[in-house]
Design an enzyme around this catalytic site. Structure first.
Site, PDB file in Angstrom:
ATOM      1  N   ASP A   1       0.856  -1.175   0.000  1.00 56.83           N
ATOM      2  CA  ASP A   1       0.000   0.000   0.000  1.00 56.83           C
ATOM      3  C   ASP A   1       0.899   1.234   0.000  1.00 56.83           C
ATOM      4  O   ASP A   1       1.749   1.387   0.875  1.00 56.83           O
ATOM      5  CB  ASP A   1      -0.839  -0.039   1.288  1.00 56.83           C
ATOM      6  CG  ASP A   1      -2.172   0.652   1.147  1.00 56.83           C
ATOM      7  OD1 ASP A   1      -2.213   1.703   0.499  1.00 56.83           O
ATOM      8  OD2 ASP A   1      -3.155   0.144   1.723  1.00 56.83           O
TER       9      ASP A   1
ATOM     10  N   ASP B   1      -2.982   4.557  -2.505  1.00 57.49           N
ATOM     11  CA  ASP B   1      -4.003   5.180  -1.659  1.00 57.49           C
ATOM     12  C   ASP B   1      -4.507   6.494  -2.274  1.00 57.49           C
ATOM     13  O   ASP B   1      -3.690   7.317  -2.736  1.00 57.49           O
ATOM     14  CB  ASP B   1      -3.364   5.462  -0.289  1.00 57.49           C
ATOM     15  CG  ASP B   1      -4.364   5.903   0.757  1.00 57.49           C
ATOM     16  OD1 ASP B   1      -5.299   5.132   1.029  1.00 57.49           O
ATOM     17  OD2 ASP B   1      -4.205   7.011   1.317  1.00 57.49           O
TER      18      ASP B   1
ATOM     19  N   HIS C   1     -10.771  -2.126   4.876  1.00 53.93           N
ATOM     20  CA  HIS C   1     -10.550  -1.643   6.242  1.00 53.93           C
ATOM     21  C   HIS C   1     -11.266  -0.336   6.535  1.00 53.93           C
ATOM     22  O   HIS C   1     -11.128   0.192   7.645  1.00 53.93           O
ATOM     23  CB  HIS C   1      -9.046  -1.474   6.451  1.00 53.93           C
ATOM     24  CG  HIS C   1      -8.474  -0.435   5.530  1.00 53.93           C
ATOM     25  ND1 HIS C   1      -8.394  -0.631   4.160  1.00 53.93           N
ATOM     26  CD2 HIS C   1      -8.012   0.812   5.760  1.00 53.93           C
ATOM     27  CE1 HIS C   1      -7.904   0.461   3.609  1.00 53.93           C
ATOM     28  NE2 HIS C   1      -7.656   1.348   4.550  1.00 53.93           N
ATOM     29  N   ASP C   2     -11.967   0.230   5.554  1.00 51.69           N
ATOM     30  CA  ASP C   2     -12.721   1.472   5.768  1.00 51.69           C
ATOM     31  C   ASP C   2     -14.227   1.227   5.780  1.00 51.69           C
ATOM     32  O   ASP C   2     -15.000   2.171   6.011  1.00 51.69           O
ATOM     33  CB  ASP C   2     -12.446   2.481   4.638  1.00 51.69           C
ATOM     34  CG  ASP C   2     -10.999   2.944   4.580  1.00 51.69           C
ATOM     35  OD1 ASP C   2     -10.343   2.997   5.643  1.00 51.69           O
ATOM     36  OD2 ASP C   2     -10.526   3.247   3.464  1.00 51.69           O
TER      37      ASP C   2
ATOM     38  N   GLU D   1      -6.786   3.472  -5.672  1.00 55.00           N
ATOM     39  CA  GLU D   1      -8.000   3.764  -4.917  1.00 55.00           C
ATOM     40  C   GLU D   1      -8.525   5.112  -5.390  1.00 55.00           C
ATOM     41  O   GLU D   1      -7.857   6.137  -5.234  1.00 55.00           O
ATOM     42  CB  GLU D   1      -7.719   3.816  -3.415  1.00 55.00           C
ATOM     43  CG  GLU D   1      -9.012   3.941  -2.620  1.00 55.00           C
ATOM     44  CD  GLU D   1      -8.834   4.500  -1.215  1.00 55.00           C
ATOM     45  OE1 GLU D   1      -9.703   4.214  -0.375  1.00 55.00           O
ATOM     46  OE2 GLU D   1      -7.859   5.216  -0.958  1.00 55.00           O
TER      47      GLU D   1
HETATM   48  O1  TEU Z   1      -9.199   6.071   2.283  1.00 56.49           O
HETATM   49  C1  TEU Z   1      -9.747   7.055   1.479  1.00 56.49           C
HETATM   50  C2  TEU Z   1     -11.071   7.580   1.884  1.00 56.49           C
HETATM   51  O2  TEU Z   1     -11.380   8.712   1.618  1.00 56.49           O
HETATM   52  C3  TEU Z   1     -12.081   6.760   2.531  1.00 56.49           C
HETATM   53  O3  TEU Z   1     -12.019   5.437   2.463  1.00 56.49           O
HETATM   54  C4  TEU Z   1     -12.380   7.252   3.895  1.00 56.49           C
HETATM   55  O4  TEU Z   1     -11.656   6.599   4.884  1.00 56.49           O
HETATM   56  C5  TEU Z   1     -13.843   7.078   4.182  1.00 56.49           C
HETATM   57  O5  TEU Z   1     -14.569   7.040   3.023  1.00 56.49           O
HETATM   58  C6  TEU Z   1     -14.325   8.242   4.971  1.00 56.49           C
HETATM   59  O6  TEU Z   1     -15.678   8.044   5.207  1.00 56.49           O
HETATM   60  C7  TEU Z   1      -7.833   5.841   2.252  1.00 56.49           C
HETATM   61  C8  TEU Z   1      -7.502   4.709   3.198  1.00 56.49           C
HETATM   62  O7  TEU Z   1      -8.105   3.526   2.733  1.00 56.49           O
HETATM   63  C9  TEU Z   1      -7.920   5.103   4.583  1.00 56.49           C
HETATM   64  O8  TEU Z   1      -7.772   4.068   5.513  1.00 56.49           O
HETATM   65  C10 TEU Z   1      -7.097   6.305   4.961  1.00 56.49           C
HETATM   66  O9  TEU Z   1      -7.526   6.781   6.202  1.00 56.49           O
HETATM   67  C11 TEU Z   1      -7.208   7.423   3.934  1.00 56.49           C
HETATM   68  O10 TEU Z   1      -7.076   6.966   2.604  1.00 56.49           O
HETATM   69  C12 TEU Z   1      -6.120   8.432   4.153  1.00 56.49           C
HETATM   70  O11 TEU Z   1      -4.869   7.900   3.821  1.00 56.49           O
END
Ligand code: TEU
Ligand code: CA
Length: 552
Positions: free
Chosen positions: A96, A197, A323-324, A249
């Protein structure tokens, strides 16, 4: 060389996967210990979320040093051993890469804060408005203003995420050169994949202005130089290694951009994640609200993305969980009586579509949301920020906890449930986050012991992908658009047809198939032992899911 269309990626959030040394936090040695389990499942790649040096404000998405392993997770020797041991099992690693921002603990940011102009230009520092307000009214994805005031400079820096995550200035060639060095460093270690990311947020607009009807995202999402940056990244790093796969992403993106990102002729990325299908339970686009999922909308989104990505020769990562995101069985399935049926149905829906499937740890045996009931159980920065924001808005405590119980990112971050022992066998110590309420029954040990479990359904889907090119290569067409409870599609390859029917509800329902699609179909996979034969009219039981292969 692996074909990414025939591959399946398994996502590991190391902190919550398996703790080998008993300090309560999962680690790389923990991953090594569980490789045989992943081999048994049959996955081709492991995507590891960030394990680099980090103050862990956002669990590693705030990187302070891209070249070293955070001691929480282990050492470089552990990483190299993991790479070798995985390779011995024909599993490759996908890392990542977080390049939209760094931690404010990164040396570059610290130099910037010392007033070093070279490094100030690594980030986005701007003057405020004449009236003393921040440069723009943009909102951070984690709540509050996206700008942080720095008194020494009487300026603000941009942070689209947490205040400890400063956005990098990609217009600066020196920044881009540094980033390519990082990617090449990990390529030399034998890494075979990268997940980038929020990569579609790296190109900020030329002019920074207020967003009169939004939070600012339309100015920096899929920004002006995004495709040029990705082409350069490709050419200077992984593009030199034809066996390396990449996934970007893409936050709040469009199909047009995703075609450009993933069409092979463009030499940008192998594939893209988008999240439109996971916002069908957001009321008016607001994540922090409660609403049943809109099945009709879900079908429309799948139809649009599947068919248009195909027409433009793009490629998608297909997935429900990461994970989100909250757990999918808790969200679109049934945690109770039809747990196994709904988990299998959801798996089939995704795995037989056009795209590369991603499985998030625990999904393969149907893990559900942990069911936290107190704010003290949450660890996630976004969840805690929104707890306070909702409080300020006057939402009452019970309602906030209910929203978090369904929406928090910690729903996917509770420890992997290995067995029925204390802390689900995740750690011998005190876990950094509490184990989910269902661990005594819902765990790996039980899943492996029952040959009809959700686990073996996933295993079979992975196997089928490798045996039947119609799954990796076939043309897709969505069917039964107006059916209120069935997601259906066909795949075509050479002279064969695959028909996939999925009932998303508890009630029994009937589907009428077009005459030309009815044939002597062989059942490739289903979630009932006695699914109906393929006829013009097929009756589906609660959450029934069945895939028929018609070979003339
Ligand atoms: O996530 C991007 C992101 O904007 C979303 O997944 C966000 O966490 C969620 O939609 C808010 O409601 C990526 C990563 O996957 C995440 O874990 C990180 O926190 C984020 O980027 C910042 O690096
Ligand atoms: Ca540990």
């Amino acid at each position: 060389m692996k074909d990414f269309k025939q591959s399946v990626v398994y996502q590991i959030y190391p902190r919550s996967f398996y703790d080998a040394n008993g300090d309560g936090i999962g680690d790389l040695r923990g991953v090594i210990e569980k490789l045989d389990y992943l081999k048994e499942l049959g996955v081709d790649y492991i995507w590891l979320t960030p394990f680099y040096i980090s103050p862990q404000k956002d669990n590693g998405y705030d990187v302070a040093d891209y070249y070293n392993i955070d001691p929480t997770f282990g050492t470089m020797d552990d990483f190299e051993e993991l790479t070798r041991e995985a390779k011995n099992r024909d599993i490759d690693l996908m890392l990542d890469m977080v390049f939209n921002h760094t931690s404010t603990e990164h040396q570059w940011f610290k130099n910037a804060m010392q007033g070093d102009e070279k490094y100030k230009n690594f980030y986005i520092f701007k003057d405020g408005k004449a009236n003393g307000e921040p440069p723009t009214n943009w909102i951070s994805k984690f709540g509050g203003s996206a700008w942080q005031y720095v008194e020494e400079f009487n300026q603000y820096y941009l942070h689209l995420f947490d205040v400890t995550q400063g956005d990098l200035n990609w217009t600066n060639q020196e920044v881009r050169d540094e980033i390519y060095q990082v990617v090449n460093f990990w390529l030399e270690k034998g890494v075979k994949g990268f997940r980038f990311d929020v990569i579609n947020l790296i190109s900020k607009p030329v002019i920074f202005e207020d967003d009169q009807n939004g939070d600012g995202r339309r100015f920096y999402t899929d920004g002006p130089h995004i495709h040029a940056y990705l082409k350069e990244l490709n050419e200077r790093t992984f593009g030199q290694h034809p066996d390396v796969i990449t996934v970007g992403e893409m936050s709040s993106t469009s199909i047009e951009h995703c075609l450009d990102y993933s069409n092979p002729a463009n030499r940008e990325l192998s594939m893209v994640f988008n999240f439109h299908h996971l916002k069908v339970d957001y009321k008016n686009g607001d994540k922090w609200s409660l609403m049943d999922f809109d099945f009709k909308l879900l079908k429309e989104i799948f139809k649009e993305w599947q068919e248009k990505m195909q027409a433009g020769d793009g490629w998608s990562a297909v997935f429900w969980c990461n994970h989100d995101q909250p757990r999918i069985v808790s969200r679109f399935g049934d945690e109770g009586k039809y747990h196994a049926e709904s988990a299998k149905m959801l798996a089939t829906s995704i795995h037989l579509m056009r795209g590369t499937p991603y499985i998030y740890q625990g999904e393969e045996f149907g893990m559900i949301n942990p069911g936290y009931t107190s704010i003290d159980q949450y660890q996630d920065v976004e969840s805690i920020n929104y707890y306070h924001i909702l409080k300020e808005q006057g939402v009452d405590e019970e309602q906030i906890l209910e929203i978090l119980r369904r929406k928090s990112r910690d729903n996917s971050r509770s420890p992997m449930q290995w067995d029925q022992t204390d802390h689900a066998g995740f750690t011998k110590g005190k876990p950094w986050i509490e184990v989910g309420a269902a661990y005594k029954t819902l765990n790996v040990k039980n899943a492996l012991a029952d040959k009809h479990s959700v686990f073996y359904h996933y295993q079979k889907l992975i196997k089928l992908r490798k045996e039947y090119p119609i799954i990796s290569e076939g043309r897709i067409e969505m069917l039964l658009e107006d059916h209120p409870q069935v997601l259906a599609y066909s795949r075509q390859y050479e002279n064969k047809t695959l028909i996939v029917l999925n009932n998303y509800y508890q009630s029994i329902t009937q589907v009428e198939l077009p005459e030309n699609l009815v044939g002597d179909g062989e059942i490739l996979i289903s979630n009932y032992s006695d699914s109906p034969r393929l006829r013009k009219s097929v009756t589906l039981r609660p959450y029934e899911s069945v895939a028929y292969l018609i070979t003339p």
